[in-house]
Write a protein that holds these residues in place. Structure first.
Motif, mmCIF file in Angstrom:
data_model
loop_
_atom_site.group_PDB
_atom_site.id
_atom_site.type_symbol
_atom_site.label_atom_id
_atom_site.label_comp_id
_atom_site.label_asym_id
_atom_site.label_seq_id
_atom_site.Cartn_x
_atom_site.Cartn_y
_atom_site.Cartn_z
ATOM 1 N N GLY A 35 -2.869 -1.594 -8.260
ATOM 2 C CA GLY A 35 -2.278 -1.294 -6.974
ATOM 3 C C GLY A 35 -1.712 0.080 -6.773
ATOM 4 N N ASP A 36 -1.044 0.678 -7.729
ATOM 5 C CA ASP A 36 -0.425 1.995 -7.679
ATOM 6 C C ASP A 36 -0.093 2.491 -6.276
ATOM 7 O OD1 ASP A 36 -0.413 3.554 -10.610
ATOM 8 O OD2 ASP A 36 -1.687 1.794 -10.436
ATOM 9 N N GLN A 37 -0.705 3.595 -5.837
ATOM 10 C CA GLN A 37 -0.306 4.118 -4.528
ATOM 11 C C GLN A 37 -1.498 4.628 -3.729
ATOM 12 O OE1 GLN A 37 2.007 7.843 -4.763
ATOM 13 N NE2 GLN A 37 1.724 7.802 -6.984
ATOM 14 N N LEU A 38 -1.389 4.469 -2.443
ATOM 15 C CA LEU A 38 -2.380 4.991 -1.512
ATOM 16 C C LEU A 38 -1.688 6.006 -0.630
ATOM 17 C CD1 LEU A 38 -5.217 4.900 -0.203
ATOM 18 C CD2 LEU A 38 -4.339 3.122 1.328
ATOM 19 N N ILE A 39 -2.177 7.251 -0.670
ATOM 20 C CA ILE A 39 -1.575 8.336 0.102
ATOM 21 C C ILE A 39 -2.554 8.733 1.193
ATOM 22 C CG2 ILE A 39 -0.544 10.621 0.002
ATOM 23 C CD1 ILE A 39 -1.251 8.964 -3.265
ATOM 24 N N GLU A 40 -2.046 8.834 2.415
ATOM 25 C CA GLU A 40 -2.882 9.210 3.551
ATOM 26 C C GLU A 40 -2.306 10.447 4.237
ATOM 27 O OE1 GLU A 40 -2.852 5.641 5.880
ATOM 28 O OE2 GLU A 40 -4.627 4.849 4.878
ATOM 29 N N ARG A 41 -3.146 11.410 4.481
ATOM 30 C CA ARG A 41 -2.762 12.613 5.211
ATOM 31 C C ARG A 41 -3.889 12.933 6.181
ATOM 32 N NH1 ARG A 41 -0.513 16.484 0.237
ATOM 33 N NH2 ARG A 41 0.942 14.929 -0.654
ATOM 34 N N GLY A 42 -3.627 12.728 7.440
ATOM 35 C CA GLY A 42 -4.669 12.924 8.440
ATOM 36 C C GLY A 42 -5.817 11.977 8.213
ATOM 37 N N GLU A 43 -7.044 12.486 8.228
ATOM 38 C CA GLU A 43 -8.221 11.625 8.067
ATOM 39 C C GLU A 43 -8.581 11.387 6.605
ATOM 40 O OE1 GLU A 43 -11.881 13.335 9.476
ATOM 41 O OE2 GLU A 43 -11.152 15.382 9.163
ATOM 42 N N TYR A 44 -7.831 11.982 5.680
ATOM 43 C CA TYR A 44 -8.135 11.835 4.258
ATOM 44 C C TYR A 44 -7.127 10.915 3.584
ATOM 45 C CZ TYR A 44 -11.389 15.704 4.839
ATOM 46 O OH TYR A 44 -12.442 16.488 5.245
ATOM 47 N N SER A 45 -7.606 10.162 2.604
ATOM 48 C CA SER A 45 -6.719 9.289 1.846
ATOM 49 C C SER A 45 -7.124 9.303 0.378
ATOM 50 C CB SER A 45 -6.745 7.862 2.394
ATOM 51 O OG SER A 45 -8.030 7.285 2.244
ATOM 52 N N LEU A 46 -6.119 9.113 -0.483
ATOM 53 C CA LEU A 46 -6.334 9.104 -1.918
ATOM 54 C C LEU A 46 -5.666 7.885 -2.526
ATOM 55 C CD1 LEU A 46 -7.385 10.659 -4.472
ATOM 56 C CD2 LEU A 46 -5.078 11.607 -4.653
ATOM 57 N N ALA A 47 -6.442 7.073 -3.219
ATOM 58 C CA ALA A 47 -5.883 5.980 -4.010
ATOM 59 C C ALA A 47 -5.643 6.527 -5.413
ATOM 60 C CB ALA A 47 -6.845 4.801 -4.045
ATOM 61 N N PHE A 48 -4.370 6.645 -5.785
ATOM 62 C CA PHE A 48 -4.008 7.232 -7.075
ATOM 63 C C PHE A 48 -3.514 6.147 -8.009
ATOM 64 C CE2 PHE A 48 -0.985 9.231 -10.014
ATOM 65 C CZ PHE A 48 -1.780 10.233 -10.537
ATOM 66 N N MET A 49 -4.189 6.001 -9.160
ATOM 67 C CA MET A 49 -3.844 4.960 -10.118
ATOM 68 C C MET A 49 -3.648 5.572 -11.497
ATOM 69 S SD MET A 49 -6.452 1.942 -8.884
ATOM 70 C CE MET A 49 -7.881 3.006 -8.879
ATOM 71 N N ASP A 50 -2.626 5.082 -12.210
ATOM 72 C CA ASP A 50 -2.318 5.589 -13.541
ATOM 73 C C ASP A 50 -1.820 4.435 -14.397
ATOM 74 O OD1 ASP A 50 -1.534 6.963 -15.786
ATOM 75 O OD2 ASP A 50 0.181 7.946 -14.846
#
Length: 223
Positions: free
Chosen positions: A23-38
């Motif tokens: 699950g970690d984190q989902l970051i959204e900025r404008g039309e782009y998004s990044l699912a970051f998992m560690d």
């Protein structure tokens, strides 16, 4: 780093499992998004944020320059189970936690892998060219190359364009500057459309790749 299609298919399943489990984190900025998992305790919050910021700073520029149809959502996973450096494909990047913890300034490994995602090649072209083009992207868009002590090695007689990565990248940048502007973009486009062949060099520049390399070793400046 590009690997086989079989390996990328395996990693797609791996990413799916990890996304569901962590699950970690989902970051959204404008039309782009990044699912970051560690899944490690080896990456500091500060380093994780640098990796995230690198994505949002460089990826939109790459998409605009090379492939506006590239995915707007990317998965970036730091994994203790991956013992190599990094691999990417199908909108996903996997970085070895142990390697990242030992090379904390080398955050532009993400930039290199993002270039592979932007490329979205229909078929695997020559690995030396694919990796050289990705390092062209890192050279052009990288944010932390100096701190990471990452640069392009001077041309030398023992080198060959098929060495890939930084050696090939410097050669490609030289062609772009001194022989034929937009060669890098045109090679990327041919690989993306699966129309690349050894004849593409002469079609684009008027010279074969071996002719260009011989000229490069004599006139090798790119500064």
């Amino acid at each position: 780093m590009k690997q086989s299609l079989i390996m990328l298919s395996f990693l797609c399943g791996l990413f799916t499992i990890k996304a569901a489990a962590q699950g970690d984190q989902l970051i959204e900025r404008g039309e782009y998004s990044l699912a970051f998992m560690d899944n490690s305790s080896m990456i500091s919050e500060e380093l994780g944020q640098k990796l995230i910021n690198t994505f949002f700073e460089v990826y939109p520029k790459m998409v605009k320059a090379y492939n506006e149809k590239a995915p707007k959502r990317v998965i970036l996973s730091i994994d203790t189970g991956y013992k190599k450096v990094a691999i990417s494909g199908n909108g996903k990047i996997l970085i070895g936690a142990n390697w990242m913890s030992q090379h904390q300034e080398d955050t532009d490994i993400v930039t290199h892998e993002l270039m592979h995602i932007v490329q979205s090649f229909k078929a695997l072209g020559p690995e030396w060219l694919t990796e050289g083009l990705a390092d062209c992207g890192r050279f052009q868009y990288g944010l932390n190359n100096v701190a990471a002590d990452w640069g392009l090695p001077p041309a030398a007689p023992f080198q060959h364009y098929k060495m890939g990565y930084r050696v090939t990248a410097r050669f490609l940048l030289w062609i772009d500057k001194y022989q034929k502007p937009n060669t890098i973009a045109m090679l990327n486009a041919k690989l993306k459309d699966d129309t690349y062949s050894s004849a593409s060099w002469k079609e684009i520049t008027g010279k074969t790749v071996d002719e260009l390399w011989a000229m490069y070793l004599v006139n090798k400046d790119i500064d």
